[in-house]
Design an enzyme around this catalytic site. Sequence first.
Site, PDB file in Angstrom:
ATOM      1  N   ASP A 213       4.214  -6.248   4.854  1.00 10.34           N
ATOM      2  CA  ASP A 213       3.736  -5.099   5.635  1.00 10.34           C
ATOM      3  C   ASP A 213       3.728  -5.386   7.131  1.00 10.34           C
ATOM      4  O   ASP A 213       2.848  -4.933   7.843  1.00 10.34           O
ATOM      5  CB  ASP A 213       2.321  -4.731   5.159  1.00 10.34           C
TER       6      ASP A 213
ATOM      7  N   ASP B  20       6.464   1.538   6.563  1.00  5.46           N
ATOM      8  CA  ASP B  20       5.040   1.206   6.475  1.00  5.46           C
ATOM      9  C   ASP B  20       4.378   2.104   5.438  1.00  5.46           C
ATOM     10  O   ASP B  20       3.896   3.174   5.757  1.00  5.46           O
ATOM     11  CB  ASP B  20       4.391   1.409   7.848  1.00  5.46           C
TER      12      ASP B  20
ATOM     13  N   ASP C 216      -0.498   4.494   0.661  1.00 12.30           N
ATOM     14  CA  ASP C 216      -0.944   5.534   1.585  1.00 12.30           C
ATOM     15  C   ASP C 216      -0.177   5.422   2.894  1.00 12.30           C
ATOM     16  O   ASP C 216       0.345   4.352   3.246  1.00 12.30           O
ATOM     17  CB  ASP C 216      -2.446   5.426   1.829  1.00 12.30           C
TER      18      ASP C 216
ATOM     19  N   ARG D 232      -8.257  -4.442  19.049  1.00 19.66           N
ATOM     20  CA  ARG D 232      -7.667  -5.562  18.314  1.00 19.66           C
ATOM     21  C   ARG D 232      -7.922  -6.790  19.185  1.00 19.66           C
ATOM     22  O   ARG D 232      -7.335  -6.912  20.270  1.00 19.66           O
ATOM     23  CB  ARG D 232      -6.174  -5.337  18.082  1.00 19.66           C
TER      24      ARG D 232
ATOM     25  N   HIS E  64       0.838  -1.207   0.000  1.00 19.42           N
ATOM     26  CA  HIS E  64       0.000   0.000   0.000  1.00 19.42           C
ATOM     27  C   HIS E  64       0.865   1.246   0.000  1.00 19.42           C
ATOM     28  O   HIS E  64       1.936   1.298   0.620  1.00 19.42           O
ATOM     29  CB  HIS E  64      -0.998   0.016   1.165  1.00 19.42           C
TER      30      HIS E  64
ATOM     31  N   HIS F 236       4.109   4.504  12.300  1.00 25.30           N
ATOM     32  CA  HIS F 236       3.120   5.444  12.829  1.00 25.30           C
ATOM     33  C   HIS F 236       3.722   6.396  13.857  1.00 25.30           C
ATOM     34  O   HIS F 236       2.994   7.026  14.618  1.00 25.30           O
ATOM     35  CB  HIS F 236       1.925   4.695  13.448  1.00 25.30           C
TER      36      HIS F 236
ATOM     37  N   GLU G  71      -5.109   1.688   2.831  1.00 27.35           N
ATOM     38  CA  GLU G  71      -4.939   0.657   3.856  1.00 27.35           C
ATOM     39  C   GLU G  71      -4.972   1.224   5.260  1.00 27.35           C
ATOM     40  O   GLU G  71      -5.452   0.579   6.192  1.00 27.35           O
ATOM     41  CB  GLU G  71      -3.613  -0.085   3.609  1.00 27.35           C
ATOM     42  N   GLU G  72      -4.480   2.440   5.421  1.00 26.20           N
ATOM     43  CA  GLU G  72      -4.407   3.029   6.755  1.00 26.20           C
ATOM     44  C   GLU G  72      -5.743   3.587   7.231  1.00 26.20           C
ATOM     45  O   GLU G  72      -5.840   4.068   8.360  1.00 26.20           O
ATOM     46  CB  GLU G  72      -3.354   4.146   6.777  1.00 26.20           C
TER      47      GLU G  72
END
Length: 469
Positions: A176, A118, A89, A351, A87, A442, A152-153
């Site tokens: 990823d 990432d 983005d 999660r 990805h 991130h 994706e994000e």
Amino acid sequence: MTINWQQEVESRKDDLLNDLIELLKVKSEREDDKITADAPFGPGPRDALLHMLAYGERDGFIVKNVDNYAGHIEYGEGDEILGIFGHMDVVPAGDGWDTDPYVPVIKDNKIYARGSSDDKGPSMAAYYGLKIIKELGLPVSKKIRFVVGSDEESTWKDMDYYFEHEAMPDFGFAPDAEFPIINGEKGNVSIAPYFESTNGGTYELINFKAGLRPNMVPQDAIATIVTPSNEAANALKTAFDAYVKENPISGTADVDAANVNIKLIGKSAHGANPQSGINAATYLAVFLEDFDFAGGAKNFIATASHIHLDVYGEKLGAAHNDEKMGKLTMNAGLFEFIAGEEGAYINFNFRYPQGTDKETMAAAIEQSIGQYVTKLDVQEKHSGPHYVPMEDPLVSTLLAVYEEHTGEKGYEQIIGGGTYGRLLKRGVAFGAMFPGFTDTMHQANEFMSLDDLFRAAVIYADAIYRLAR
């Protein structure tokens, strides 16, 4: 035929790095206020997608752009499709960088830029693995499709749209995450309590805002408070300065007559690992709870304070642990309160392992904080837990490649992060971070080791060929 994959990557290192540098220069953050029919997630993700697809065209692959949502770079023929998912983005860069996040810098054999780990760096390593196979003219019995995403994000609407128009690969992986393999991913759902945006106490909360995305630990939190007097405002500032010194945070409190503007700084981290960050919003709420707020402001602050340091959902009653998939984690990633405007909320991003579900979690949250909230908004479209057994040939082949090139024993891993690997029933995440890596995804000053980048390309080339031949 014996192929020296290391030598093949070595001869292309400069090209790989130059292509990556140009890709990293594209600021591919999603911008909803700039969405158009031509740019479904804003101009940045579109431009990065086009940039990556242009590499495929340059190198002679079959390339398809699906309306700027996603696209693919294809090689080979066969009844089965091997999918590789990257990805373009990225999450917002945020503050705290030592360099411009969109001007790649190489320092200490690492490349620093948003997206370096990432997922532009790993995607480029996997692309070069495929490029080597094509340039060597190696025979394959399957169609290899490098699928390039651009959302994706955020919402994964890129993949929703793409698969309305293109066939789903039979099996594959996303570069990823981590080596040796990620063959299990926890479920991912957001649940947001909403609050009245009212006041009524001696102190008034004018606004409170923190967070950039549900899948990021908020690094910054800001608030404006109206106090009963100039003296009270100065006392609040003094108390805040003392609070900052006593905790692993920084920040400022600026006094303007009876008003105080606060900015508190923590530490960002991937929302799948909230224990690695310092949530600026909950630290700010803990401080404010000692003051006389009322109405919706009091409920908002009380809820944010209640979940302080609770990364496993225990205070919300949602905690769950599975023997194979591990503990549920919870990231409080978005906070917004504006006095007098509807829509004050906090976003809890869970999660979760097998054995629980969003209904169970929502019921627990209602029981825990229901007296404070006006409603709970439970994300309708979400991803459940995903697992591919170790015995699957996809998993065993990838682990064999990893072991051969590293000399280390492969093992399964289950993570809280979500990758495109879970799109496929037989889909996993495979690299590109090696055991012992420093996780900067991130976060400010995101980087990828150049040694790891090139090592990953070697592994990807061999792995793609073994899976496709």
